[in-house]
Motif scaffolding. Structure first.
Motif: not given
Length: 98
Positions: A20-21, A36-38, A29, A45, A25, A31
């Motif tokens: 979440d961080d 990492a990506f959404y 997201c 989100a 991001c 990892r």
């Protein structure tokens, strides 16, 4: 080529996680390796990791990640360029990372 089985294996081996961080991001997201990506809809989100796993199963998560990474076109539609997609494929398909 990234497959659902490779994604599942990545979770089992710890090279994939939901964060979440991470790596810039904000919110939930995916990892993979050091990037990492959404991958989820905007309404979810900002879930924390804990909230995410209360709402989604591993199979649902594998399907969502696969839908983003299944080919170059899908990746590009989700803001992932070819080089980043190639990195994720290398992480998920080589024994070096697993």
């Amino acid at each position: 080529m990234i497959t659902k089985e490779a994604i599942k294996n990545g979770f089992e081996k710890g090279v994939i996680s939901i964060e979440d961080d991470y790596a810039g991001c904000l919110g939930a997201c995916c990892r993979i390796g050091d990037n990492a990506f959404y991958f989820i809809d905007a309404e979810d989100a900002y879930l924390t990791k804990e909230e995410y796993w209360k709402s989604y199963t591993l199979n649902m998560t594998i399907n969502m990640i696969f839908n983003v990474l299944k080919n170059v076109e899908a990746a590009e539609e989700n803001g992932i360029d070819y080089a980043e997609l190639a990195y994720y494929e290398a992480v998920l398909t080589t024994n070096f990372f697993l």
